[in-house]
Design an enzyme around this catalytic site. Structure first.
Site, PDB file in Angstrom:
ATOM      1  N   ASP A 130      42.393  38.710  40.117  1.00  0.00           N
ATOM      2  CA  ASP A 130      42.129  37.265  40.149  1.00  0.00           C
ATOM      3  C   ASP A 130      43.440  36.478  39.989  1.00  0.00           C
ATOM      4  OD1 ASP A 130      39.498  37.971  40.203  1.00  0.00           O
ATOM      5  OD2 ASP A 130      38.916  36.839  38.425  1.00  0.00           O
ATOM      6  N   HIS A 184      38.416  32.007  44.737  1.00  0.00           N
ATOM      7  CA  HIS A 184      38.423  31.910  43.266  1.00  0.00           C
ATOM      8  C   HIS A 184      38.673  30.454  42.858  1.00  0.00           C
ATOM      9  CE1 HIS A 184      38.461  33.499  39.273  1.00  0.00           C
ATOM     10  NE2 HIS A 184      39.737  33.366  39.068  1.00  0.00           N
ATOM     11  N   HIS A 240      44.534  40.897  36.787  1.00  0.00           N
ATOM     12  CA  HIS A 240      45.158  39.688  37.341  1.00  0.00           C
ATOM     13  C   HIS A 240      46.527  40.055  37.908  1.00  0.00           C
ATOM     14  CE1 HIS A 240      42.130  38.159  34.562  1.00  0.00           C
ATOM     15  NE2 HIS A 240      42.113  37.052  35.278  1.00  0.00           N
TER      16      HIS A 240
HETATM   17 ZN   LIG Z   1      40.730  33.329  37.229  1.00  0.00          ZN
END
Ligand SMILES: [Zn+2]
Length: 258
Positions: free
Chosen positions: A75, A126, A221
């Site tokens: 993400d 996202h 991430h």
């Molecule tokens: Zn995020």
């Protein structure tokens, strides 16, 4: 029917019954306060834990998966440096992943988006701003955020994005409305690495690998050196367990693009 709807109906029935009893018998005002507080706790838990599927259904993992597959997801990219580092590692280990991209970062790093796709990975939406107040955005504002990121990706890649992951994993009725209106598929996770916290690389690695099993979806991430280091160890670990990382669309057998 979603859990959130069932809870609302349940509490609605309890409140109506209480109000009817109230006509004939004295009921203390605090009974209503207690009922409202319990309902509010349910809503807050439902908003915070995407895995409860409280407001809409998301795909979090594939239980009892018969193939030796997991899905690593990233993400908050694309990032000018760390996404490229991640791509190199994935290529070295012949692994595939899914990247949930933030609209404003796509504008800053369009070439990175192209690299992700060239390597055969999947991209998803996202949000545009990834604002910390995203959970309080109006229905219209949420929809505009998702539409803007999808439009950016359509412009740059020619793809109509179908996969969506809510910022911070927060869900609510406004986000549910946008997901439905834009015909998106919400993707959650069941292995949260907490790699954006102050946890050490060791602790994060142990957290992910402790109970890892086929069909799991791992949340990382592509935004820090620490996450890249964890990824390298994770890919080596997967090899020892004969597990392979695939895209979420491959794991769930769904279409990433319309
Ligand atoms: Zn995020």
């Amino acid at each position: 029917m979603r859990i959130g709807q069932l809870v609302n109906i349940g509490f609605g029935c309890i409140v109506i019954t209480t109000a009817i009893i109230h006509i004939f018998n004295q009921i203390n005002w605090w009974v209503y306060v207690v009922l409202f507080s319990i309902w509010l706790v349910c809503v807050l838990l439902g908003s915070w834990f995407i895995r409860l599927n409280y407001f809409f259904k998301s795909l979090h993992s594939k239980p009892n998966h018969t193939e030796q597959q997991v899905a690593i997801t990233f993400d908050d990219g694309p990032h000018s440096k760390f996404t490229q580092d991640v791509l190199k590692l994935l290529k070295t280990h012949s692994a595939k992943a899914t990247f949930f991209l933030i609209g404003k970062h796509i504008e800053e790093n369009p070439n990175v988006v192209a690299s992700i796709l060239k390597e055969g990975h999947t991209i998803g939406n996202h949000t545009y701003s990834h604002s910390t107040t995203f959970g309080f955005f109006s229905k219209t504002r949420v929809r505009k955020e998702l539409e803007k990121t999808n439009a950016l990706l359509r412009e740059q890649t020619g793809k109509n994005i179908q996969l969506f992951r809510p910022a911070f994993g927060v869900t609510n009725p406004n986000i549910a409305h946008a997901v439905k209106a834009l015909n998106l598929i919400a993707i959650g996770w069941n292995q949260r690495s907490l790699d954006t916290t102050s946890l050490s690389e060791d602790a994060i690695f142990k957290r992910i690998t402790k109970n890892l099993k086929p069909g799991d979806v791992i949340l990382l991430h592509d935004t820090s050196e620490k996450s890249v280091a964890v990824l390298e160890r994770l890919l080596l670990f997967l090899k020892t367990k004969d597990l392979k990382s695939v895209t979420v669309n491959q794991l769930f057998q769904i279409k990433a693009y319309a």
